[in-house]
Design a protein around this motif. Sequence first.
Motif: not given
Length: 355
Positions: A254, A328, A261, A272
């Motif tokens: 990520l 998210y 995140y 995230a």
Amino acid sequence: HPKGRLRTREALAKSYSPLFNRTLDPETEVITSAGANEGLYAIFAGFLDDGDEVILIEPFFDQYIANITMNGGVPVYVPLRPHGDTNEIMSSRDWKLDINELRSKITPRSKILVFNTPHNPVGKVFSEEEMLEIAQVVKEHNLLLVSDEVYDRLYYKPDVHERIANLPGLWERTITVGSGGKTFGTTGWRVGWSIGPKNLIKTVLAAQTRIVFCVNSPLQEAIGISIEEADTHDYYEKNIALYEQRREKLCKALSDAGLPYTIPQGSYFILANTKRINIPENYEYPEVLNGRPRDFKVCYWMAKEIGVVAIPPSEFYSEENRHLGEDYARFAFCKTDETLEAAAKALLKLKKYIK
């Protein structure tokens, strides 16, 4: 037997007695269920009357809602809120419950509070200080506490999973729900359990006898053996170490993709922040997504164009609070190394879409 296989209940009692600081009676204080989900349903079936209110901390496991409403209950919501810059990497401990907001949700119809730690999908492991505040509210208003602890064996150093039932005055009013599926990666086996005082467990048993009567015996036996073996072969410690490595792989993926995140303290999910993803304006979505929050569209686009599937977490909120989850996406790292490596490679395609 509706209570569950004796070997399984004895294994659970032996394993969990030191964790609850008491000697658990496998005959009266432990019951197996057809997964934790059916265990929760049996609790609500046993204790709810029409119109009784059940307080849920958002975001929540989405199965709670039907389990409550099908038994006449009314869900009432209070959200966890992130404290800090959500555009940067943060810890799940930074998601906090406003205890005064919780108090404001209590009414004369309040009967149950559902508590989840380690938390799905945030990954938060509630501290003892936070749990003491919740415990005070529960005792003041004579609530039944249902503690969903299906990820109780999956928490990461330096954090430690504490059991809210161990706090002063809480054992007598708490049912703790666990999961063989989450503990051993066998969710399809559908074997869970509930642990609590005799007078509460007997009510769960009465309801469960009418719902499924009993849980399948061969897989109960297998879970009982697994618990016996786990305690003698350091399974839990080894499993945590394995999942820590997987967590780091997904966190790095990520980061490399440019997404901030929340680092989970427990469970196997990562939230995230997808706010920076700039999806082409003319991108076509199926009609089923009309009116859905932004996270549904981001997750659909990501699955189709990036090749990585995530869950839209606004589904884990009440309608009035879905906006809290729309920036998210929930990723899971309960995957093989090969899958995580493939996902990391695919996620790099996001970089050109990051603002």
